[in-house]
Motif scaffolding. Structure first.
Motif, mmCIF file in Angstrom:
data_model
loop_
_atom_site.group_PDB
_atom_site.id
_atom_site.type_symbol
_atom_site.label_atom_id
_atom_site.label_comp_id
_atom_site.label_asym_id
_atom_site.label_seq_id
_atom_site.Cartn_x
_atom_site.Cartn_y
_atom_site.Cartn_z
ATOM 1 N N LYS A 34 0.820 -1.212 0.000
ATOM 2 C CA LYS A 34 0.000 0.000 0.000
ATOM 3 C C LYS A 34 0.857 1.267 0.000
ATOM 4 N N SER A 35 2.143 1.131 0.281
ATOM 5 C CA SER A 35 3.025 2.299 0.309
ATOM 6 C C SER A 35 3.388 2.718 -1.113
ATOM 7 N N GLU A 36 3.838 3.947 -1.249
ATOM 8 C CA GLU A 36 4.175 4.485 -2.574
ATOM 9 C C GLU A 36 5.301 3.689 -3.208
ATOM 10 N N GLU A 37 6.331 3.374 -2.417
ATOM 11 C CA GLU A 37 7.492 2.666 -2.974
ATOM 12 C C GLU A 37 7.211 1.183 -3.233
ATOM 13 N N TYR A 82 4.108 -0.068 -4.030
ATOM 14 C CA TYR A 82 2.819 -0.246 -4.714
ATOM 15 C C TYR A 82 2.909 -1.261 -5.852
ATOM 16 N N LYS A 97 -4.698 3.441 -9.464
ATOM 17 C CA LYS A 97 -3.863 4.618 -9.177
ATOM 18 C C LYS A 97 -4.257 5.793 -10.048
ATOM 19 N N ASP A 155 -6.327 4.126 -5.257
ATOM 20 C CA ASP A 155 -5.323 3.213 -4.707
ATOM 21 C C ASP A 155 -5.296 3.187 -3.186
ATOM 22 N N LYS A 156 -5.890 4.189 -2.530
ATOM 23 C CA LYS A 156 -5.899 4.206 -1.068
ATOM 24 C C LYS A 156 -7.227 3.694 -0.489
#
Length: 859
Positions: free
Chosen positions: A345-348, A350, A445, A450-451
């Protein structure tokens, strides 16, 4: 030792330790407050970091203070969003923090099931333990199922009962991990800061009997909150309750089982009765939402039964099962993948972590109670073929169709019960894993989803159709659109809608099929085809059939000709016409055989079939107050009547015609890149172009297979350099079919590798059999609409079509400069910066004209 702030309590449990999660089982929030305040006071005296997580409606546990960090949270955002927020807070605050949570029982009002509270506890507590925190939780006694309490007891370090009897307070430690004393697990009477163990049997029996009797007041105590709610609903339905009570219960059930989406929820409340919602629950495995695809199927059937009197005679009934969305998260939690899920779930993480999680999800284990429910479904359907379809929370929503982003899997369902269970569970795992597909992740996204919670519910349906010797399939399948944005002739009325129709299973109707042409049916003129009369009818028709092979226990694709020659389908004249010319030619070669062309023309010799679908689509559009798309099957009865099985209905995002565009009457021919009529999708446009990316058809056709795949990946890299399609509007042109799985028919990109372009052109190259396929109505074309990409097909060899190869030859190719590591392909892929040339793509629906030219020198 860490103190609770109450000296006598420290003595009972031998103090707290770093990593302890303490769960207080209470009757009243005041009892919890009386334990929280001394704990926090002691922590502050010791200069500890204290964090209060506030999410409940009960009285606040701690007043706002500069010494206490307070987070206000909303559990109604959903399990995943709420849990992710908690996870992020814990990560941010680091090791050694002291936490106080509001009463977890209040999460039931947001999540409606004990299962998810248990899941929340199982994923949150180990992380708190890992970071050596000390955390206070509470739950209301007799408010949760035995199973949920068992999961909490298994996970927490301390579980302590707190209760009052005749005005006297007691605690009773039920679990104190890694600590023991002879009196620790006895009830203790509280006298201010002292706790006195009840060592005599008389008092112990009296207190514990009182507590047990209090819990036994409700025979439903061992049930999940979810089940208790539906028992209440059944009692309301049976007892002739007031309209207001029933209305409120319908709203409640729709909000926890049907959808969170307010527009769809309003439709559900308007159409479903309380009895019908109870019936839906009776076919639901687990808890949670039934998901978008299931809602669409059930809601559309209900609307049609209300609005079309003869619908009951026209439709084929269904006996589907629904696997609730909570099972999806339970599967992740049960297999201890939540930490990986949080990383994803994190940006890096994903995209990168998604591959790890996807692989794991293919090989997990289901909880025993879920396995038992799967077995019951298998027993119910016996050896009838079934399809397991994705039905995620966000799927089939207004503006977010997720068309083709997740898996749906046909099962022939043959073999022993054990074999069928394995096939079923593996299919479920594949669909769960498809939530981590790149196309799905990009889609979420790109739309800012995405969240959000994207739990995967499932729809398990009996495959519609009949046995034809060793095969099983329906007579017809298709997609219906209430608004036809894909008009290819100015005489077609878009308001009449259209069908995309195939013989056999519907996979060939919703996917871009290779070398095959499903039947396109404008409902105001069903016999009109999207190709000119001179085009070869044999070529532009369906040649292969998707079906289920009972003997081979698998989904298969067979040539239509084989089905006919095997006499596996008897009513050939209903769907096909004889091909006398092919029969004559083969006869001259000494081969005597009947040949048929699968045209479906005979369906439209009268208006009944087309008019029925026109009425269905318009009725649904009026109810949704929005254009709709449906998926369906059609089966014929012995008396030649037809039955429609409505499988899916969703809001259809469309592009209107747009403002009228005046295409210049006279354009310098040297500045025209292409000029064509028809074969475009996207309404009237006047689109400025800054970049052109062109894959040369002839040179692409000469590449070896591995290089063709490499071209697709390079196109994806180019696509990712387009950070903003408004600032860098790009025209992407290439041979045959974009997104094909067969490189010999076009460039095999994924949609995520072309989703940033403004205009997509498919260019025919007849010498290499690289031909566009006007697959309007497929998932691919729905993606184009939702992503606001203008589409056109170009046939340079057609009369009246201009395609200016000389323009490309005279322009500077920037490809090698942009991608020096792939410079060997610069004669295959060209990139042109035309930002200073006033280049435009213009289209006019009325005249069906589309042209791309340089406006700088237009005359």
């Amino acid at each position: 030792m860490i103190s609770t702030g109450i000296k006598g309590l420290d003595g009972v449990i031998m103090g707290l330790r770093a990593g302890d999660n303490v769960v207080w089982q209470i009757d009243d929030i005041e009892d919890y407050i009386s334990l929280v305040k001394p704990f926090v006071k002691q922590a502050l005296q010791e200069k500890r970091k204290v964090i209060y997580l506030r999410f409940a409606s009960h009285k606040e546990l701690l007043k706002p203070s500069k010494d206490i960090k307070r987070y206000e949270l909303n559990a109604y955002t959903g399990f995943e969003a709420f849990t992710t927020k908690i996870n992020n807070i814990i990560t941010q605050e680091g090791e050694g923090a002291y936490y106080v949570f509001d009463c977890l029982s209040e999460l039931l009002s947001a999540w409606a099931t004990d299962l998810m509270i248990g899941n929340f506890f199982m994923v949150t507590c180990p992380y708190l333990y890992e970071l050596k925190t000390v955390t206070y939780f509470s739950i209301l006694r007799n408010n949760h199922s035995f199973q949920s309490i068992a999961r909490i007891r298994e996970t927490t370090q301390l579980l302590i009962d707190v209760y009052r009897c005749k005005g006297i307070s007691y605690i009773h430690p039920l679990k104190v991990w890694n600590r023991y004393s002879p009196t620790m697990f006895l009830p203790h009477q509280r006298k201010e800061d002292k706790f006195i163990p009840l060592t005599d049997s008389v008092n112990a029996v009296k207190i514990l009997s009182y507590i047990r009797e209090k819990g036994a007041e409700s025979v439903k105590r061992n049930l999940d909150y979810w089940d208790r709610l539906f028992i209440e609903a059944e009692e309301l339905a049976k007892n002739g309750s007031s309209k207001e009570q029933i209305k409120n219960m319908v709203k409640k059930l729709c909000s926890i089982m049907i959808t969170k989406n307010k527009r769809i929820q309003a439709l559900a409340i308007e159409n479903f009765s309380l009895e019908e919602l109870i019936e839906i629950k009776s076919r639901l495995i687990g808890t949670g939402f039934i998901g978008g695809k299931t809602v669409g199927m059930l809601l559309s059937r209900k609307v049609l039964s209300r609005k079309i009197p003869e619908w009951g005679n026209l439709t084929e009934p269904h006996d589907s099962f629904y696997i609730g969305s909570d099972i999806f998260y339970s599967y992740i939690v049960h297999n201890r993948w939540w930490k990986i899920h949080m990383q994803q779930k994190s940006e890096e993480g994903y995209f990168n972590t998604a591959n790890v999680l996807k692989e794991k999800m293919l090989y997990g284990v289901f909880p025993e109670e879920v396995m038992e429910h799967f077995q019951q479904i298998i027993e119910y359907f016996g050896s009838s073929p079934v399809i397991i379809r994705s039905s995620s929370l966000l799927e089939d929503d207004f503006g977010n169709a997720f068309a083709g982003k997740y898996e749906s899997i046909f099962l022939a369902n043959q073999g022993t019960p054990e074999q069928r269970y394995i096939q079923f569970s593996e299919a479920v795992k594949k669909i769960y894993a498809s939530t981590m597909n790149e196309d799905a992740l990009v889609y979420r996204k790109q739309r800012g989803l995405d969240k959000l919670d994207e739990q995967m519910a499932l729809l398990v349906q009996r495959v519609s159709g009949a046995y034809h010797k060793n095969y099983f399939f329906p007579d017809l399948s298709g997609v219906g659109l209430s608004y036809n944005t894909y008009v290819w002739n100015n005489e077609i009325d878009p308001e009449a809608g259209m069908l995309r129709l195939v013989f056999g299973l519907g996979t060939r109707a919703v996917n871009r099929v290779e070398g095959d042409y499903p039947r396109m049916v404008p409902l105001d003129d069903p016999l009109r085809r999207p190709y000119a009369e001179k085009d070869d009818l044999r070529k532009y028709s369906q040649h292969e059939v998707d079906l289920i092979s009972i003997r081979e226990n698998e989904f298969k694709t067979l040539p239509f000709d084989k089905l006919i020659s095997d006499k596996s389908y008897k009513e050939i004249s209903r769907i096909a016409v004889k091909d006398y010319e092919s029969a004559r030619l083969m006869s001259e070669r000494g081969v005597a055989k009947e040949y048929w062309i699968l045209t479906l023309d005979n369906l439209f010799r009268n208006n009944l079939f087309a008019d029925s679908f026109k009425r269905i689509l318009k009725t649904l559009e009026e109810s949704y107050r929005y254009p709709v798309e449906v998926e369906f099957t059609v089966n014929f009865t012995k008396d030649n009547a037809f039955k429609i099985n409505l499988l899916q209905c969703r809001p259809l995002q469309t592009r209107g015609l747009g403002q009228k565009v005046e295409i210049p009457q006279s354009i310098n021919k040297k500045e025209i890149i292409f000029d064509s009529e028809g074969y475009f999708l996207g309404g009237n446009i006047s689109q400025k172009i800054s970049w052109i990316v062109y894959v040369d058809p002839e040179k692409y056709n000469k590449l070896v297979l591995s290089d063709k795949y490499e071209i697709a990946r390079i196109v994806g890299k180019l696509n990712r350099t387009i950070k903003n399609k408004e600032e860098l509007p790009t025209l992407l042109m290439g041979p045959g079919r974009w997104g094909t799985t067969t490189p010999s028919l076009g460039v095999p990109v994924k949609f995520a590798e072309i989703n940033n372009v403004a205009v997509l052109a498919e260019v025919a190259f007849a010498a290499g059999n690289l031909m566009p396929e006007l697959s309007f109505g497929t998932h691919f074309f729905q993606d184009l609409v939702e992503t606001d990409i203008f589409y056109l097909a170009l046939f340079p060899e057609k009369k009246g079509v201009v395609f200016n190869n000389a323009w490309f030859e005279s322009s500077k190719n920037l490809f090698a400069k942009l991608f020096p590591e792939s410079a060997k392909f610069e004669d295959v892929i060209s990139v042109y910066d035309v930002s200073d040339r006033s280049l435009k793509v213009m289209s006019d629906v009325l005249s069906q004209k589309v042209v791309c030219f340089s406006g700088r020198r237009a005359i």
